[in-house]
Design an enzyme around this catalytic site. Structure first.
Site, PDB file in Angstrom:
ATOM      1  N   GLY A  50      23.980  -8.337 -22.742  1.00 54.15           N
ATOM      2  CA  GLY A  50      22.929  -7.635 -23.452  1.00 54.15           C
ATOM      3  C   GLY A  50      23.342  -6.280 -23.974  1.00 54.15           C
ATOM      4  N   ASN A  66      26.957   1.575  -8.232  1.00 57.93           N
ATOM      5  CA  ASN A  66      26.178   0.880  -7.221  1.00 57.93           C
ATOM      6  C   ASN A  66      26.239   1.604  -5.883  1.00 57.93           C
ATOM      7  OD1 ASN A  66      25.762  -0.967  -9.235  1.00 57.93           O
ATOM      8  ND2 ASN A  66      27.308  -2.411  -8.494  1.00 57.93           N
ATOM      9  N   ASN A  81      29.619  -7.004 -20.449  1.00 53.91           N
ATOM     10  CA  ASN A  81      28.242  -6.833 -20.005  1.00 53.91           C
ATOM     11  C   ASN A  81      27.349  -7.822 -20.740  1.00 53.91           C
ATOM     12  OD1 ASN A  81      26.087  -5.303 -18.593  1.00 53.91           O
ATOM     13  ND2 ASN A  81      25.474  -4.769 -20.689  1.00 53.91           N
ATOM     14  N   SER A 137      30.158 -11.264 -15.831  1.00 53.57           N
ATOM     15  CA  SER A 137      31.499 -11.245 -15.250  1.00 53.57           C
ATOM     16  C   SER A 137      31.740 -12.418 -14.309  1.00 53.57           C
ATOM     17  CB  SER A 137      31.722  -9.931 -14.493  1.00 53.57           C
ATOM     18  OG  SER A 137      30.756  -9.771 -13.465  1.00 53.57           O
ATOM     19  N   ASP A 186      25.359  -0.082  -2.948  1.00 56.19           N
ATOM     20  CA  ASP A 186      25.214  -1.135  -1.948  1.00 56.19           C
ATOM     21  C   ASP A 186      26.429  -1.328  -1.051  1.00 56.19           C
ATOM     22  OD1 ASP A 186      27.030  -2.576  -3.671  1.00 56.19           O
ATOM     23  OD2 ASP A 186      25.324  -3.348  -4.808  1.00 56.19           O
ATOM     24  N   CYS A 209      19.256  14.918   6.552  1.00 56.76           N
ATOM     25  CA  CYS A 209      18.052  15.730   6.443  1.00 56.76           C
ATOM     26  C   CYS A 209      18.360  16.942   5.575  1.00 56.76           C
ATOM     27  CB  CYS A 209      17.546  16.156   7.829  1.00 56.76           C
ATOM     28  SG  CYS A 209      18.414  17.577   8.535  1.00 56.76           S
ATOM     29  N   HIS A 264      27.216   7.371  -7.618  1.00 53.78           N
ATOM     30  CA  HIS A 264      25.836   7.735  -7.288  1.00 53.78           C
ATOM     31  C   HIS A 264      25.561   7.686  -5.792  1.00 53.78           C
ATOM     32  CE1 HIS A 264      24.819   6.395 -11.653  1.00 53.78           C
ATOM     33  NE2 HIS A 264      25.267   7.635 -11.594  1.00 53.78           N
TER      34      HIS A 264
END
Length: 358
Positions: free
Chosen positions: A295, A128, A293, A312, A130, A160, A152
């Site tokens: 699915g 994440n 998790n 969770s 965020d 820039c 990530h």
């Protein structure tokens, strides 16, 4: 150049995880964590209760069928076509930033933070961008921390193409000053509550508005201007599709897994190989691995991985209380385990009618 967006099977190829009650799942995850020295790997599902929508639903499908990410080479292209890609990216990101900035940690963030603080799970890797794992530990978003690895990257800084870095709040102000009509639109949607669909990377869906990106101005870099050149190529400090994870980050992610005794994976389909290879590495080293998790996921076909199909947020607070025992009743754990918003995204399959700058 051909680059594809990572996917998982639309229908689960492997048998579903065995059914468990909430109580049974709580007991099993607590039992898994009790020996300690656990590495944790998280994904978008962890932030859903904070109001940030995951890319995929319970069946593994993209919830926004019109999702078309911009690739790294497109964003960094200095041609006219590249500028058009940056107009699209930064307009959508400009509108989505307020949602990301306003998001607050939920009980899963605080539960995992308590496990980190207690030394049960000292290392956490997140896909994440965020910054909510940081906030749960009272660390400002975007600040590097030796115990949290943002695989990530982070949305909280922008650089820039020549390496000048600014915080996202400053860059957002530049965008606002250059695009007063879109600032007015953002304020109107906030005032009326007609929120746009926000993806985990801060991108919003605006296809239904029928708008053009052509009037959006991407600002020039002031530092580049002082150095005698014009440059409007800006990129948030996140890893785009088609971009390689920095080598130092890759090595650190493997080190987190290798130094742990076991791996807990939470809220991710593992569709990106950068995350899936960490699960594979843990299995190669013979480390117990548990996937929590909702699915199907890319990890379903790895025989050595134990799977629990459950959100969770339903169990994490009780899991941590069980693991910490009496310690859960004292500070800072008592406060952590009583904290967290639970505001999952509203069902927006029918977009709200809003006016838009043309």
């Amino acid at each position: 150049m051909r680059i594809s967006v990572p996917t998982i099977p639309i229908r689960a190829t492997y048998p579903p995880a065995p059914y468990r009650t909430v109580q049974n799942a709580t007991e099993r995850v607590a039992e898994f964590l009790l020996p300690g020295n656990v590495a944790i790997l998280t994904g978008a599902g962890v932030s859903v209760d904070s109001g940030i929508r995951a890319y995929r639903g319970h069946d593994g499908r993209y919830m926004n069928p019109n999702y078309k990410p911009i690739f790294y080479h497109q964003l960094m292209d200095e041609s006219e076509a590249g500028y058009a890609y940056r107009q699209r990216y930064w307009l959508r990101s400009f509108l989505g930033w307020s949602m990301i900035r306003a998001a607050q940690p939920n009980p899963t963030h605080f539960g995992l933070a308590a496990l980190q603080h207690a030394g049960v799970a000292p290392r956490l890797i997140t896909q994440n961008v965020d910054g909510l794992h940081h906030q749960a530990l009272n660390i400002p978003p975007g600040v590097k921390n030796q115990h949290i690895l943002e695989l990530h990257g982070s949305l909280h800084h922008v650089h820039c193409r020549h390496g000048h870095v600014v915080d996202r709040i400053t860059f957002q102000r530049w965008l606002s000053e250059q695009n007063p009509e879109w600032q007015a639109f953002a304020e109107e949607t906030e005032r009326t509550g007609n929120k746009l669909r926000t993806n985990p990377d801060g991108d919003v869906a605006i296809e239904h508005l029928g708008t053009s990106y052509a009037n959006f101005v991407v600002p020039q870099c002031p530092s580049c201007f002082l150095e005698g050149r014009m440059n409007s190529v800006h990129k948030p400090e996140i890893v785009f599709f088609g971009e390689s994870i920095p080598d130092l980050v890759k090595k650190q992610s493997f080190r987190f897994v290798e130094e742990a005794d076991r791996l807990l994976v939470v809220g991710t389909t593992l569709a990106t190989y950068s995350a899936f290879r960490l699960l594979k590495r843990a299995v190669e080293l013979g480390k117990p691995t548990l996937l929590l998790n909702v699915g199907p996921s890319r990890g379903d076909g790895v025989e050595q991985v134990e799977r629990i199909d459950m959100a969770s947020g339903l169990i994490i607070t009780d899991v941590v209380k069980s693991v910490l025992g009496p310690k859960a009743l004292v500070e800072p754990y008592r406060q952590m385990l009583a904290s967290g918003v639970v505001k999952p995204p509203e069902d927006d399959t029918q977009p709200a009618e809003v006016s838009v700058a043309k």
